[in-house]
Design an enzyme around this catalytic site. Structure first.
Site, PDB file in Angstrom:
ATOM      1  N   SER A   1       0.797  -1.238   0.000  1.00 37.19           N
ATOM      2  CA  SER A   1       0.000   0.000   0.000  1.00 37.19           C
ATOM      3  C   SER A   1       0.823   1.278   0.000  1.00 37.19           C
ATOM      4  CB  SER A   1      -0.900   0.031   1.232  1.00 37.19           C
ATOM      5  OG  SER A   1      -2.143  -0.510   0.930  1.00 37.19           O
TER       6      SER A   1
ATOM      7  N   TYR B   1      -1.882  -1.943 -10.769  1.00 38.68           N
ATOM      8  CA  TYR B   1      -1.962  -1.760  -9.312  1.00 38.68           C
ATOM      9  C   TYR B   1      -1.232  -2.888  -8.587  1.00 38.68           C
ATOM     10  CZ  TYR B   1      -3.835  -2.134  -4.637  1.00 38.68           C
ATOM     11  OH  TYR B   1      -3.925  -2.277  -3.282  1.00 38.68           O
TER      12      TYR B   1
HETATM   13  N1  GLN Z   1      -1.586  -5.393  -2.545  1.00 42.82           N
HETATM   14  C1  GLN Z   1      -2.356  -5.257  -1.356  1.00 42.82           C
HETATM   15  C2  GLN Z   1      -3.848  -5.338  -1.662  1.00 42.82           C
HETATM   16  O1  GLN Z   1      -4.279  -4.875  -2.664  1.00 42.82           O
HETATM   17  C3  GLN Z   1      -1.995  -3.966  -0.697  1.00 42.82           C
HETATM   18  C4  GLN Z   1      -2.782  -3.730   0.544  1.00 42.82           C
HETATM   19  C5  GLN Z   1      -2.053  -3.067   1.634  1.00 42.82           C
HETATM   20  O2  GLN Z   1      -0.829  -3.001   1.721  1.00 42.82           O
HETATM   21  N2  GLN Z   1      -2.843  -2.615   2.551  1.00 42.82           N
HETATM   22  O3  GLN Z   1      -4.619  -5.866  -0.916  1.00 42.82           O
END
Ligand code: GLN
Length: 311
Positions: free
Chosen positions: A60, A187
């Protein structure tokens, strides 16, 4: 022992609490008894603890970088048409609020819905070109080439049912531009970018220094966007613990489920480190909200000990 090292030692036992994130198959195997810290000041002085070259993925934390990039390209007014800037109080991958208020519009760019919407706005005709533009920006922030942890990326993409559900819902409400799978793919790749705490601290230092790399003097993004980014970090950066983090630690921060935290201080004076600081911690055991337990504990001690809160 220095006070900084003392705070590290006091926090370390907490590295065993909680557990690594379990819904991304490749991350659930991370050994929990690690804790690394890097603090950098504007003049290049640093405090390092643990294996600071140990690698992990951005997760994230990547969301704040792609948000800054898209604001630089489109301007904040355009970005606000697709994603708001309000905290949710819900989990980062929650969908519940997408059906209330302005229907379909993600509450902020630091939850999954908002970050996926941002990835759908990247400039360029083809997916590869759009991704390349973002990568080049991230490289200027990191000071090195982008590399992806293929295992983490593939394992997350293969199981990204929830993120896909969010993305298709956004598409149905016109808050996602272009191809849905492309947005989810970019993403997921940005979440799998490999970093260490030294790289994260460099990125944090650029953000706290209002978009200028203090080492090279290069301006990477505008002061206006830096201010917006810091406000977002304070209000939304630690998921649904952002309010308590603001109250008890009080510095702009962003965490990722792999266990990293990027944060910063405006005017510090601590054991040879002065002025603006880029701060990064890594400890893979996370709490129910998704924040590194050992990292949060260290940052609370650090902020209290050296009066870092902005409030
Ligand atoms: N790649 C993770 C997701 O999409 C990132 C989430 C996170 O670090 N909170 O769930």
């Amino acid at each position: 022992m220095s006070r900084l090292q003392q705070y590290v030692e006091e926090s370390k036992p907490l590295a065993k609490l909680g557990k690594p994130v379990d819904y991304i198959p490749a991350l659930s195997k991370q050994p929990v008894d690690q804790f690394t810290v890097c603090i950098l000041d504007e003049s290049g002085n640093q405090f390092l603890s643990g294996n600071t070259k140990g690698k992990f993925t951005l997760q994230s934390i990547s969301k704040i970088i792609s948000f800054i990039y898209i604001c630089e390209h489109l301007g904040i007014e355009k970005v606000l048409e697709y994603v708001d800037m309000e905290p949710t109080g819900d989990a980062f991958n929650s969908m519940v609020r997408l059906e209330i208020t302005e229907v379909g519009k993600p509450f902020n760019p630091l939850i999954n819905a908002g970050a996926i919407a941002v990835c759908s706005l990247l400039p360029g005709a083809k997916k590869e070109e759009r991704k390349e533009g973002l990568w080049q920006f991230i490289e200027r922030m990191m000071g090195e080439k982008v590399a992806i942890n293929e295992e983490v990326y593939r394992s997350e993409l293969a199981t990204a049912y929830r993120n896909r559900a969010i993305a298709y819902y956004l598409k149905s409400k016109n808050f996602l531009k272009g191809d849905v799978e492309d947005a989810v793919d970019i993403y997921t790749q940005q979440c799998a970018i490999i970093v260490d705490v030294e790289i994260l601290a460099r990125i944090a230092l650029i953000i706290v220094n209002d978009g200028v790399n203090p080492t090279s003097g290069e301006r990477i993004f505008s002061k206006k966007i830096a201010k917006i980014a810091k406000a977002l970090l304070i209000t939304c950066g630690m998921y649904n613990d952002s309010g308590k983090f603001a109250a008890f630690v009080g510095i702009p921060a962003k965490s990722g489920v792999s266990g990293g935290i990027l944060t910063m201080a405006n005017h510090a004076n601590m054991e040879g480190l002065h002025g603006k600081l880029g701060i990064a911690t890594f400890g893979p055991s996370i709490d129910d909200v998704g924040n590194s337990i050992v990292g949060m504990s260290f940052l609370k001690r650090l902020s209290e000990g050296f009066h870092l809160t902005i409030f």
